[in-house]
Design a protein around this motif. Sequence first.
Motif, PDB file in Angstrom:
ATOM      1  N   GLU A   1       2.572   4.516   4.902  1.00 58.21           N
ATOM      2  CA  GLU A   1       1.672   3.940   3.891  1.00 58.21           C
ATOM      3  C   GLU A   1       1.775   2.424   3.850  1.00 58.21           C
ATOM      4  O   GLU A   1       0.763   1.715   3.740  1.00 58.21           O
ATOM      5  N   GLU A   2       2.993   1.886   3.958  1.00 55.85           N
ATOM      6  CA  GLU A   2       3.191   0.438   3.921  1.00 55.85           C
ATOM      7  C   GLU A   2       2.623  -0.231   5.171  1.00 55.85           C
ATOM      8  O   GLU A   2       1.974  -1.286   5.079  1.00 55.85           O
ATOM      9  N   VAL A   3       2.838   0.377   6.341  1.00 53.68           N
ATOM     10  CA  VAL A   3       2.326  -0.205   7.583  1.00 53.68           C
ATOM     11  C   VAL A   3       0.798  -0.209   7.570  1.00 53.68           C
ATOM     12  O   VAL A   3       0.152  -1.194   7.944  1.00 53.68           O
ATOM     13  N   ARG A   4       0.199   0.890   7.123  1.00 51.31           N
ATOM     14  CA  ARG A   4      -1.271   0.957   7.016  1.00 51.31           C
ATOM     15  C   ARG A   4      -1.783  -0.111   6.052  1.00 51.31           C
ATOM     16  O   ARG A   4      -2.786  -0.774   6.312  1.00 51.31           O
ATOM     17  N   ARG A   5      -1.066  -0.241   4.918  1.00 51.36           N
ATOM     18  CA  ARG A   5      -1.497  -1.229   3.913  1.00 51.36           C
ATOM     19  C   ARG A   5      -1.529  -2.629   4.509  1.00 51.36           C
ATOM     20  O   ARG A   5      -2.489  -3.383   4.305  1.00 51.36           O
ATOM     21  N   GLN A   6      -0.494  -2.968   5.260  1.00 53.71           N
ATOM     22  CA  GLN A   6      -0.431  -4.316   5.826  1.00 53.71           C
ATOM     23  C   GLN A   6      -1.528  -4.533   6.868  1.00 53.71           C
ATOM     24  O   GLN A   6      -2.155  -5.598   6.904  1.00 53.71           O
ATOM     25  N   PHE A   7      -1.762  -3.525   7.711  1.00 57.56           N
ATOM     26  CA  PHE A   7      -2.830  -3.665   8.701  1.00 57.56           C
ATOM     27  C   PHE A   7      -4.204  -3.824   8.028  1.00 57.56           C
ATOM     28  O   PHE A   7      -5.084  -4.550   8.522  1.00 57.56           O
ATOM     29  N   ASN A   8      -4.381  -3.143   6.894  1.00 46.61           N
ATOM     30  CA  ASN A   8      -5.687  -3.157   6.225  1.00 46.61           C
ATOM     31  C   ASN A   8      -5.891  -4.370   5.322  1.00 46.61           C
ATOM     32  O   ASN A   8      -7.034  -4.753   5.058  1.00 46.61           O
ATOM     33  N   THR A   9      -4.805  -4.968   4.851  1.00 49.36           N
ATOM     34  CA  THR A   9      -4.953  -6.022   3.834  1.00 49.36           C
ATOM     35  C   THR A   9      -4.561  -7.418   4.305  1.00 49.36           C
ATOM     36  O   THR A   9      -4.910  -8.393   3.639  1.00 49.36           O
TER      37      THR A   9
END
Length: 771
Positions: A611-619
């Motif tokens: 969830e954290e890795v996805r968040r960083q890629f998306n934001t």
Amino acid sequence: MVALAFLPELWTEILIPVCAVIGIVFSLFQWFIVSRVRVSADQGASSSSGGANNGKNGYGDYLIEEEEGVNDQSVVAKCAEIQTAISEGATSFLFTEYRYVGVFMVFFAGIIFVFLGSVEGFSTENKPCTYDETKTCKPALATAAFSTIAFILGAVTSVLSGFLGMKIATYANARTTLEARKGVGKAFIVAFRSGAVMGFLLAASGLLVLYITINVFKIYYGDDWEGLFEAITGYGLGGSSMALFGRVGGGIYTKAADVGADLVGKIERNIPEDDPRNPAVIADNVGDNVGDIAGMGSDLFGSYAEASCAALVVASISSFGINHDFTAMCYPLLISSMGILVCLITTLFATDFFEIKAVKEIEPALKNQLIISTVIMTVGIAIVSYVGLPSSFTIFNFGAQKVVKNWQLFLCVCVGLWAGLIIGFVTEYYTSNAYSPVQDVADSCRTGAATNVIFGLALGYKSVIIPIFAIAVSIFVSFSFAAMYGVAVAALGMLSTIATGLAIDAYGPISDNAGGIAEMAGMSHRIRERTDALDAAGNTTAAIGKGFAIGSAALVSLALFGAFVSRAGVHTVDVLTPKVIIGLLVGAMLPYWFSAMTMKSVGSAALKMVEEVRRQFNTIPGLMEGTAKPDYATCVKISTDASIKEMIPPGCLVMLTPLIVGFFFGVETLSGVLAGSLVSGVQIAISASNTGGAWDNAKKYIEAGVSEHAKSLGPKGSEPHKAAVIGDTIGDPLKDTSGPSLNILIKLMAVESLVFAPFFATHGGILFKYL
């Protein structure tokens, strides 16, 4: 009645600490050579001095490949920066973990003192000895106090072993990367020397601390060797209890980061492994050190301490103890001392006698370490058995004394030593991508992840067969010759080359980190190929190391089990009695319960990471384009917090089970629990470790694309490769968390039962007393 050993007691008292000090000095010498590879911005200035510092492994070689247009200063600075981040992350995690573990250590030390002291109502009066009532032994309160001290010493030594191993690995990873620019041989030597630092430091310090502890305790106990070596068992319990938390906590940390990095980075974003754009990449590299280095170091130290303690406890009530033959009593320590000298000679074959010049020579060089050390150690055991043992002596065998010849004990040690080699090579066959089993798993990826998983599971189950036969033969031969003492020294035989085993095991994560640093520092494809070759060989040797750890754990657990039933006054364990059969069933279930807890823990921690890795890629704008830097620190914190939280329930399951079963149900039921957990735990541990290793190397087989078959499955990003990545991701918690931790479960419950045996024999089974 029986002649004393050929080696005088004075020489024994000199030889053991001298061998341990030689091991420590040799490890420091290896560290000094590695330290000469500089990781600093003044590389060019240092290198230009040349002269006397120019050498095979010196820093006089100019680290640059001009044809690739690499700016030496910036690359070295980048490597230093990444190395610092990895080291700081690993140190931060271990300090956080050790704070929690320290609280447990103090709490459990209190339990040991109270439980063992209560055996005779905290009496300070001497008591009749358990095995010879004509003599008086020290009070139970003394056993309680000294067992507590030994427990703390074992725990601290285990913690230091893991911590120092991690510091050495994080010190060496960037140096291996930089040396890879000179050639694969240079990088190999740095990685291997660094592994040797950990191997010799751990083996020698463990031996030295144990030997000093015995001699200090002897001042109080005098001729009461039964009480002395019963108290020493606390040393093994301390070592293994810390290893459990190190293995489980480190395993959860590394796999949470690895799974998070792979699922989002490789599969969703289709970026390479260790790509600096991946926010979880630093946490992944940190995990290699805290799980595979610190965890494995503590694990094998625990096995060594427990095998030594089991052998000493059994010997203390045999003719060695009755006649007070100090040299023969120290036979287990003499084996370990000889092992340090043998491994020292063996290491020179990899670092000085022969030079690696091509990628294909890496894996054979590592395997030769195992063969050479085993062959030389066989001769070493023969020497130790001749000079350290009487020609004939007696060994305690469940209420009777069994006559044993010194050549029979030599065969017991040898059968364990060679069984370890067999287990190592079978593990290599099933986990190396050079052989058909892993290639078949890779080929199954053509039809997707499901068939990959099916083939991988089948491989793991099949890989159990030969190791179990090797362990079974070892048990039969060693028990036939010298009862439980034979089993204990067979385990020590398997662990006698622990310095070499740890060196090749630590080599793997160091090489893995070196590859990650090369990718993150933007080095050329050619250098990354070299580090990948080092890493692929390291994966196989890591699997071999796990095989050794599991095989030795089986023998150690059986030896501890024998010492426990003897100490608890159980003459036979009848599987047809209800008390024992319920113990067998519950014991066989425990490894499944433990595996479920550790795997779910990895899954929970990995979910937060994904969830954290996805968040960083998306934001974070520009992250995928490489113009923005990811937040590595948050991912490191997620892995740290999750692993600390998740390691507590599995740890409590293992530590509380013997106490609850022994107190409420008694020693017979506890005997069944120990036997059941041993039988099922070994099978699951071997299967899980080999399945995960095979999936990992099947993925690497496709990525490397060396053969035509591999090329037909690739390249990276192809559908078969994505299926292989999924298999590798499933296998991560199996091979690096659940599998390696299970061997600690079976031996830790056994040594804990042995330490608390007097309490269980006196106060245990309260439910059956009132039913």
